[in-house]
Write a protein that holds these residues in place. Structure first.
Motif, PDB file in Angstrom:
ATOM      1  N   VAL A  54       0.867  -1.182   0.000  1.00  0.00           N
ATOM      2  CA  VAL A  54       0.000   0.000   0.000  1.00  0.00           C
ATOM      3  C   VAL A  54       0.899   1.225   0.000  1.00  0.00           C
ATOM      4  O   VAL A  54       1.545   1.531   1.009  1.00  0.00           O
ATOM      5  N   TYR A  55       0.963   1.903  -1.150  1.00  0.00           N
ATOM      6  CA  TYR A  55       1.847   3.060  -1.279  1.00  0.00           C
ATOM      7  C   TYR A  55       1.114   4.329  -0.845  1.00  0.00           C
ATOM      8  O   TYR A  55       0.011   4.627  -1.321  1.00  0.00           O
ATOM      9  N   ASN A  91      -7.787 -11.794  -4.664  1.00  0.00           N
ATOM     10  CA  ASN A  91      -6.747 -12.782  -4.375  1.00  0.00           C
ATOM     11  C   ASN A  91      -5.547 -12.136  -3.676  1.00  0.00           C
ATOM     12  O   ASN A  91      -4.390 -12.357  -4.035  1.00  0.00           O
ATOM     13  N   ILE A  92      -5.851 -11.337  -2.671  1.00  0.00           N
ATOM     14  CA  ILE A  92      -4.834 -10.691  -1.842  1.00  0.00           C
ATOM     15  C   ILE A  92      -4.801 -11.381  -0.479  1.00  0.00           C
ATOM     16  O   ILE A  92      -5.843 -11.778   0.054  1.00  0.00           O
ATOM     17  N   ASP A  93      -3.619 -11.521   0.073  1.00  0.00           N
ATOM     18  CA  ASP A  93      -3.456 -12.123   1.392  1.00  0.00           C
ATOM     19  C   ASP A  93      -3.679 -11.052   2.460  1.00  0.00           C
ATOM     20  O   ASP A  93      -2.867 -10.120   2.582  1.00  0.00           O
ATOM     21  N   PRO A  94      -4.739 -11.140   3.254  1.00  0.00           N
ATOM     22  CA  PRO A  94      -5.019 -10.097   4.256  1.00  0.00           C
ATOM     23  C   PRO A  94      -4.037 -10.073   5.409  1.00  0.00           C
ATOM     24  O   PRO A  94      -4.046  -9.136   6.207  1.00  0.00           O
ATOM     25  N   ASN A  95      -3.185 -11.093   5.493  1.00  0.00           N
ATOM     26  CA  ASN A  95      -2.199 -11.163   6.570  1.00  0.00           C
ATOM     27  C   ASN A  95      -0.807 -10.732   6.127  1.00  0.00           C
ATOM     28  O   ASN A  95       0.157 -10.871   6.879  1.00  0.00           O
ATOM     29  N   ARG A  96      -0.708 -10.215   4.897  1.00  0.00           N
ATOM     30  CA  ARG A  96       0.597  -9.761   4.395  1.00  0.00           C
ATOM     31  C   ARG A  96       0.407  -8.409   3.694  1.00  0.00           C
ATOM     32  O   ARG A  96       0.417  -8.317   2.471  1.00  0.00           O
ATOM     33  N   ILE A  97       0.211  -7.381   4.504  1.00  0.00           N
ATOM     34  CA  ILE A  97      -0.020  -6.031   4.000  1.00  0.00           C
ATOM     35  C   ILE A  97       1.117  -5.124   4.440  1.00  0.00           C
ATOM     36  O   ILE A  97       1.429  -5.025   5.632  1.00  0.00           O
ATOM     37  N   VAL A  98       1.730  -4.459   3.471  1.00  0.00           N
ATOM     38  CA  VAL A  98       2.874  -3.571   3.710  1.00  0.00           C
ATOM     39  C   VAL A  98       2.446  -2.129   3.507  1.00  0.00           C
ATOM     40  O   VAL A  98       1.864  -1.782   2.476  1.00  0.00           O
ATOM     41  N   ALA A  99       2.729  -1.275   4.481  1.00  0.00           N
ATOM     42  CA  ALA A  99       2.544   0.170   4.323  1.00  0.00           C
ATOM     43  C   ALA A  99       3.882   0.759   3.898  1.00  0.00           C
ATOM     44  O   ALA A  99       4.877   0.632   4.614  1.00  0.00           O
ATOM     45  N   TRP A 100       3.891   1.393   2.737  1.00  0.00           N
ATOM     46  CA  TRP A 100       5.129   1.945   2.179  1.00  0.00           C
ATOM     47  C   TRP A 100       4.884   3.410   1.846  1.00  0.00           C
ATOM     48  O   TRP A 100       4.004   3.738   1.061  1.00  0.00           O
ATOM     49  N   ALA A 148       6.639   7.604   1.380  1.00  0.00           N
ATOM     50  CA  ALA A 148       7.779   8.488   1.161  1.00  0.00           C
ATOM     51  C   ALA A 148       7.434   9.874   1.679  1.00  0.00           C
ATOM     52  O   ALA A 148       6.324  10.362   1.463  1.00  0.00           O
ATOM     53  N   SER A 149       8.379  10.488   2.404  1.00  0.00           N
ATOM     54  CA  SER A 149       8.224  11.848   2.919  1.00  0.00           C
ATOM     55  C   SER A 149       7.004  11.930   3.842  1.00  0.00           C
ATOM     56  O   SER A 149       6.951  11.229   4.844  1.00  0.00           O
ATOM     57  N   ALA A 150       6.006  12.765   3.511  1.00  0.00           N
ATOM     58  CA  ALA A 150       4.805  12.831   4.342  1.00  0.00           C
ATOM     59  C   ALA A 150       4.098  11.483   4.358  1.00  0.00           C
ATOM     60  O   ALA A 150       3.448  11.116   5.353  1.00  0.00           O
ATOM     61  N   GLY A 151       4.212  10.734   3.264  1.00  0.00           N
ATOM     62  CA  GLY A 151       3.647   9.389   3.239  1.00  0.00           C
ATOM     63  C   GLY A 151       4.376   8.439   4.167  1.00  0.00           C
ATOM     64  O   GLY A 151       3.773   7.530   4.743  1.00  0.00           O
ATOM     65  N   ALA A 152       5.682   8.641   4.340  1.00  0.00           N
ATOM     66  CA  ALA A 152       6.449   7.825   5.290  1.00  0.00           C
ATOM     67  C   ALA A 152       6.045   8.154   6.719  1.00  0.00           C
ATOM     68  O   ALA A 152       6.025   7.277   7.587  1.00  0.00           O
ATOM     69  N   HIS A 153       5.744   9.433   6.977  1.00  0.00           N
ATOM     70  CA  HIS A 153       5.210   9.823   8.285  1.00  0.00           C
ATOM     71  C   HIS A 153       3.948   9.012   8.582  1.00  0.00           C
ATOM     72  O   HIS A 153       3.787   8.452   9.677  1.00  0.00           O
ATOM     73  N   LEU A 154       3.054   8.893   7.598  1.00  0.00           N
ATOM     74  CA  LEU A 154       1.808   8.161   7.794  1.00  0.00           C
ATOM     75  C   LEU A 154       2.051   6.657   7.888  1.00  0.00           C
ATOM     76  O   LEU A 154       1.391   5.962   8.668  1.00  0.00           O
ATOM     77  N   ALA A 155       3.001   6.140   7.119  1.00  0.00           N
ATOM     78  CA  ALA A 155       3.329   4.714   7.201  1.00  0.00           C
ATOM     79  C   ALA A 155       3.894   4.365   8.573  1.00  0.00           C
ATOM     80  O   ALA A 155       3.536   3.345   9.177  1.00  0.00           O
ATOM     81  N   GLN A 156       4.799   5.210   9.082  1.00  0.00           N
ATOM     82  CA  GLN A 156       5.322   5.003  10.431  1.00  0.00           C
ATOM     83  C   GLN A 156       4.180   5.016  11.444  1.00  0.00           C
ATOM     84  O   GLN A 156       4.116   4.166  12.342  1.00  0.00           O
ATOM     85  N   PHE A 157       3.309   5.977  11.291  1.00  0.00           N
ATOM     86  CA  PHE A 157       2.205   6.128  12.235  1.00  0.00           C
ATOM     87  C   PHE A 157       1.318   4.891  12.239  1.00  0.00           C
ATOM     88  O   PHE A 157       0.874   4.425  13.297  1.00  0.00           O
ATOM     89  N   LEU A 158       1.067   4.343  11.054  1.00  0.00           N
ATOM     90  CA  LEU A 158       0.298   3.101  10.976  1.00  0.00           C
ATOM     91  C   LEU A 158       0.973   2.002  11.788  1.00  0.00           C
ATOM     92  O   LEU A 158       0.331   1.282  12.553  1.00  0.00           O
ATOM     93  N   GLY A 159       2.287   1.868  11.618  1.00  0.00           N
ATOM     94  CA  GLY A 159       3.009   0.812  12.309  1.00  0.00           C
ATOM     95  C   GLY A 159       3.010   0.960  13.811  1.00  0.00           C
ATOM     96  O   GLY A 159       2.907  -0.033  14.547  1.00  0.00           O
ATOM     97  N   PHE A 160       3.110   2.188  14.293  1.00  0.00           N
ATOM     98  CA  PHE A 160       3.170   2.409  15.738  1.00  0.00           C
ATOM     99  C   PHE A 160       1.799   2.388  16.402  1.00  0.00           C
ATOM    100  O   PHE A 160       1.717   2.390  17.635  1.00  0.00           O
ATOM    101  N   THR A 161       0.728   2.390  15.615  1.00  0.00           N
ATOM    102  CA  THR A 161      -0.618   2.415  16.194  1.00  0.00           C
ATOM    103  C   THR A 161      -1.440   1.199  15.793  1.00  0.00           C
ATOM    104  O   THR A 161      -2.669   1.243  15.826  1.00  0.00           O
ATOM    105  N   ASN A 162      -0.783   0.113  15.402  1.00  0.00           N
ATOM    106  CA  ASN A 162      -1.527  -1.137  15.200  1.00  0.00           C
ATOM    107  C   ASN A 162      -2.377  -1.421  16.436  1.00  0.00           C
ATOM    108  O   ASN A 162      -1.872  -1.392  17.571  1.00  0.00           O
ATOM    109  N   GLY A 163      -3.663  -1.648  16.229  1.00  0.00           N
ATOM    110  CA  GLY A 163      -4.542  -1.989  17.342  1.00  0.00           C
ATOM    111  C   GLY A 163      -4.974  -0.824  18.203  1.00  0.00           C
ATOM    112  O   GLY A 163      -5.699  -1.018  19.185  1.00  0.00           O
ATOM    113  N   ASN A 164      -4.558   0.394  17.846  1.00  0.00           N
ATOM    114  CA  ASN A 164      -4.899   1.580  18.640  1.00  0.00           C
ATOM    115  C   ASN A 164      -6.175   2.200  18.081  1.00  0.00           C
ATOM    116  O   ASN A 164      -6.149   2.908  17.079  1.00  0.00           O
TER     117      ASN A 164
END
Length: 300
Positions: free
Chosen positions: A50-51, A121-130, A132-148
């Motif tokens: 997910v870009y 035909n997508i694997d729901p257990n293998r999703i990558v947030a990718w 760049a720049s402001a998008g990387a800010h949001l990708a990081q945020f997704l990772g740090f707030t799993n389950g929040n």
């Protein structure tokens, strides 16, 4: 390479272009083996990239009807060739809505893709947030707030399945991202005022320190055992010569993560040159091999 393109999928059900996503699905491949059928009746489901675009949260959304968003770039095309499906998402820009609208939208897009994964035909257990720049800010945020749930606005959703699905991501790639809005500044004269504009637009010129912290990924890195359990593997990359978002943004985040005992969750890459998104570096075979290898290693 044969792919199926789906354009302007409305993940929020609002009809807004800011709530649309693009999805490219490659033909079945044997390069990705986890999840493959054992009886030969069905192809293996594709892991999903997910870009999340950059643009200072004020620009970068694709226009209605846009096609070729995954095949027109060397990096996303490399993921397609490696057997990954690629989604490119829009989100409400800060000129439309202030924070936390942006993370609400990203999480809603993840929920939509997971809820309807079997349709493509997508694997729901293998999703990558990718991102760049402001998008990387949001990708990081997704990772740090799993389950929040605090950052999961479940009123946003195409249907009931979308509103009820998980917004967790399984891997994060964050390239030259903003990790701390409070300390983000640049000595580059050309970019200085623009950086201040970006910050003023997403949070307001009268923002408080608490509001800056709320919107900063680094502030969500804690020593709590729960973060160690929910944080996905994260690749942090930043060029040392970045004039817009200094590499210290990522180096400080790395330091905070290591202090929190989360070193095993991260990999870092600091090329000496690469500026702020120079395609000669960030879309090069060296970069895409690293990114794909990181995902394969942690999704297998």
């Amino acid at each position: 390479m044969h792919i199926t393109e789906l354009t302007d999928l409305d993940y929020a059900g609002t009809g807004l272009q800011s709530h649309k996503l693009y999805l490219a699905i490659p033909e079945s491949t044997s390069k990705i083996t986890p999840g493959a059928s054992t009886d030969g009746t069905a192809p293996a489901p594709h892991p999903l990239i997910v870009y999340i675009h950059g643009g200072g949260w004020v620009g970068g959304n694709f226009d209605a009807g846009a096609t070729g968003l995954a095949t027109g770039r060397a990096d996303t095309e490399a993921f397609l060739k490696a057997g990954y499906a690629v989604a490119v998402i829009n989100y409400r820009l800060s000129t439309e809505a202030r924070w936390p609208a942006q993370i609400h939208d990203c999480k809603a897009a993840i929920r939509f893709l997971r809820a309807h994964a079997s349709d493509w035909n997508i694997d729901p257990n293998r999703i990558v947030a990718w991102g760049a720049s402001a998008g990387a800010h949001l990708a990081q945020f997704l990772g740090f707030t799993n389950g929040n749930e605090h950052y999961d606005n479940r009123s946003i959703g195409y249907d009931t399945a979308t509103r009820n699905a998980s917004s967790d991501v399984n891997v994060v790639i964050a390239a030259f991202g903003i990790s701390n809005i409070a300390t983000w500044s640049t000595s580059d004269a050309y970019w200085h005022d623009m950086v201040e504009y970006y910050k003023d637009t997403i949070l307001g010129a009268d923002r408080t320190a608490a509001e800056e912290a709320d919107a900063s990924p680094i502030a969500h890195v804690t020593t709590s055992p729960s973060l160690a359990e929910t944080m996905p593997p994260m690749l942090l990359a930043h060029a040392d010569d970045d004039p817009v978002v200094p590499a210290q943004q990522t180096r400080a985040l790395e330091c905070r993560l290591r202090e929190a005992g989360l070193s095993e969750h991260i990999e870092t890459w600091y090329p000496e040159t690469g500026g702020h998104g120079d395609p000669e570096v960030w879309r090069s075979p060296k970069a895409t091999t690293r990114f794909i290898g990181f995902c394969n290693a942690h999704l297998g």
